[in-house]
Scaffold this motif. Structure first.
Motif, mmCIF file in Angstrom:
data_model
loop_
_atom_site.group_PDB
_atom_site.id
_atom_site.type_symbol
_atom_site.label_atom_id
_atom_site.label_comp_id
_atom_site.label_asym_id
_atom_site.label_seq_id
_atom_site.Cartn_x
_atom_site.Cartn_y
_atom_site.Cartn_z
ATOM 1 N N ARG A 174 0.792 -1.098 -0.024
ATOM 2 C CA ARG A 174 0.012 -0.046 -0.106
ATOM 3 C C ARG A 174 0.744 1.318 0.015
ATOM 4 N NH1 ARG A 174 -4.979 1.509 2.896
ATOM 5 N NH2 ARG A 174 -4.919 3.707 3.915
ATOM 6 N N LEU A 175 0.686 2.211 -0.791
ATOM 7 C CA LEU A 175 1.045 3.432 -0.876
ATOM 8 C C LEU A 175 0.211 4.529 0.011
ATOM 9 C CD1 LEU A 175 2.014 3.894 -4.822
ATOM 10 C CD2 LEU A 175 3.547 3.775 -2.748
ATOM 11 N N GLY A 176 -1.138 4.354 -0.228
ATOM 12 C CA GLY A 176 -1.807 5.231 0.396
ATOM 13 C C GLY A 176 -3.208 4.912 0.379
ATOM 14 N N ARG A 207 0.121 10.339 -7.225
ATOM 15 C CA ARG A 207 -0.421 11.629 -6.385
ATOM 16 C C ARG A 207 -1.909 12.014 -7.048
ATOM 17 N NH1 ARG A 207 4.881 13.636 -6.532
ATOM 18 N NH2 ARG A 207 4.073 15.216 -8.287
ATOM 19 N N ASP A 208 -1.844 12.095 -8.461
ATOM 20 C CA ASP A 208 -3.200 12.329 -8.865
ATOM 21 C C ASP A 208 -4.313 11.388 -8.519
ATOM 22 O OD1 ASP A 208 -2.337 14.757 -9.838
ATOM 23 O OD2 ASP A 208 -2.202 14.250 -11.745
ATOM 24 N N LEU A 209 -3.965 10.016 -8.584
ATOM 25 C CA LEU A 209 -5.046 9.083 -8.368
ATOM 26 C C LEU A 209 -5.535 9.269 -6.892
ATOM 27 C CD1 LEU A 209 -3.285 6.019 -10.219
ATOM 28 C CD2 LEU A 209 -5.329 7.095 -10.766
ATOM 29 N N ARG A 245 -16.207 5.652 -1.730
ATOM 30 C CA ARG A 245 -16.292 5.492 -0.142
ATOM 31 C C ARG A 245 -15.168 5.165 0.484
ATOM 32 N NH1 ARG A 245 -19.390 8.732 0.657
ATOM 33 N NH2 ARG A 245 -19.858 7.937 2.684
ATOM 34 N N ASN A 246 -14.391 4.073 -0.163
ATOM 35 C CA ASN A 246 -13.118 3.785 0.447
ATOM 36 C C ASN A 246 -12.168 3.523 -0.610
ATOM 37 O OD1 ASN A 246 -14.271 3.547 3.240
ATOM 38 N ND2 ASN A 246 -15.248 1.699 2.402
ATOM 39 N N TRP A 247 -10.726 3.798 -0.570
ATOM 40 C CA TRP A 247 -9.906 3.518 -1.651
ATOM 41 C C TRP A 247 -8.409 3.456 -1.367
ATOM 42 C CZ3 TRP A 247 -12.154 7.889 0.647
ATOM 43 C CH2 TRP A 247 -11.350 8.883 0.843
ATOM 44 N N GLN A 248 -7.748 2.685 -2.059
ATOM 45 C CA GLN A 248 -6.455 2.296 -1.798
ATOM 46 C C GLN A 248 -5.596 2.209 -2.816
ATOM 47 O OE1 GLN A 248 -5.040 -0.700 1.376
ATOM 48 N NE2 GLN A 248 -5.069 -1.940 -0.549
ATOM 49 N N LEU A 249 -4.363 2.793 -2.894
ATOM 50 C CA LEU A 249 -3.084 2.771 -4.120
ATOM 51 C C LEU A 249 -2.067 1.985 -3.539
ATOM 52 C CD1 LEU A 249 -2.488 3.518 -7.172
ATOM 53 C CD2 LEU A 249 -1.506 5.478 -6.032
ATOM 54 N N SER A 250 -1.654 0.865 -4.502
ATOM 55 C CA SER A 250 -0.509 0.242 -4.012
ATOM 56 C C SER A 250 0.393 -0.205 -5.232
ATOM 57 C CB SER A 250 -1.095 -1.210 -3.676
ATOM 58 O OG SER A 250 -2.017 -0.986 -2.602
ATOM 59 N N VAL A 261 -1.576 -1.428 -8.301
ATOM 60 C CA VAL A 261 -3.298 -1.807 -8.205
ATOM 61 C C VAL A 261 -3.939 -0.590 -7.422
ATOM 62 C CG1 VAL A 261 -4.847 -3.320 -6.923
ATOM 63 C CG2 VAL A 261 -2.302 -4.074 -7.663
ATOM 64 N N TRP A 262 -5.077 -0.162 -7.897
ATOM 65 C CA TRP A 262 -5.907 0.923 -7.747
ATOM 66 C C TRP A 262 -7.310 0.634 -7.374
ATOM 67 C CZ3 TRP A 262 -6.752 5.167 -5.373
ATOM 68 C CH2 TRP A 262 -7.716 6.271 -5.742
ATOM 69 N N GLN A 263 -7.654 0.702 -6.103
ATOM 70 C CA GLN A 263 -8.900 -0.302 -5.507
ATOM 71 C C GLN A 263 -9.798 0.928 -5.045
ATOM 72 O OE1 GLN A 263 -6.371 -2.569 -3.236
ATOM 73 N NE2 GLN A 263 -7.087 -4.244 -4.367
#
Length: 219
Positions: free
Chosen positions: A86-88, A122-124, A135-140, A151-153
């Motif tokens: 995970r990045l953020g 950063r833009d994602l 509602r919820n998100w994660q970039l990895s 992976v963009w979820q």
């Protein structure tokens, strides 16, 4: 924890229900497994498989046995499986139920400027600030041997929030799309797989999914 996501591609004559039942049974015996989620991809998914599978293990020590089990799954012709770090991310709807789970696999062009890659990331992660339907998100970043790099979820309460607000939002097309379009000088992403499926209960706000120090929250 060790997190993975996979796209499962079925044989043409395989029964999706039978495959799902068998996978549920086998998952119960996977060593080190903390939780898993399986959803059948909906019409409109692109470049993806028939199912999205998400797994969380106690560590990375169980990759070989999991690969063997998935490879021997009757009715499955191919498994596109990645592990990621995970990045953020962030959350607005802890414990969301009955929603939509969206997974975007991306591949950054080889030897792309690291500054462009960082700007893409950063833009994602800025997108939820403009789109309340996320509602919820994660970039990895992918950390396993794979053709994918990221992976963009996201989790949505309803499919219209994905196919409506998310896909047609001006910030998406007016700003983020430049990273994905070969006609722009900033072109950075050369391939994607877009999958979305029903979500029984939130994955990204599951306790094992979270890194609290990295959580971002928007009102």
């Amino acid at each position: 924890m060790w997190h993975e996501t996979a796209q499962l591609y079925l044989d043409p004559d395989a029964g999706p229900g039978e495959v799902a039942d068998e996978l549920q049974r086998r998952a119960q015996g996977l060593a080190g497994l903390k939780y898993f989620s399986l959803g059948r991809n909906l019409e409109g998914s692109w470049g993806a498989g028939d199912f999205t599978l998400d797994l969380c293990f106690a560590s990375n020590a169980f990759q070989a046995s999991t690969a063997t089990s998935l490879a021997q799954l009757p009715g499955v012709s191919r498994v596109d499986r990645v592990a990621y770090e995970r990045l953020g991310g962030g959350q607005r709807a802890v414990g969301l139920q009955g929603g939509i789970w969206r997974t975007l696999l991306l591949r950054v062009r080889p030897h792309r400027d690291p500054g462009h890659v960082a700007a893409l990331e950063r833009d994602l992660l800025r997108m939820p600030a403009y789109m309340s339907g996320i509602r919820n998100w994660q970039l990895s970043r992918v950390c396993s041997n794979s053709g994918w790099t990221h992976v963009w979820q996201q989790e949505f309460a309803r499919v219209d929030d994905l196919q409506g607000e998310y896909l047609i939002h001006p910030f998406h097309w007016g700003w983020v799309d430049r990273w994905f379009d070969p006609e722009f000088p900033e072109w950075t992403v050369e391939a994607i797989a877009h999958a979305f499926c029903p979500l029984a209960t939130s994955i990204l706000t599951h306790p094992l999914s979270l890194l609290p120090s990295e959580n971002e929250e928007f009102p």
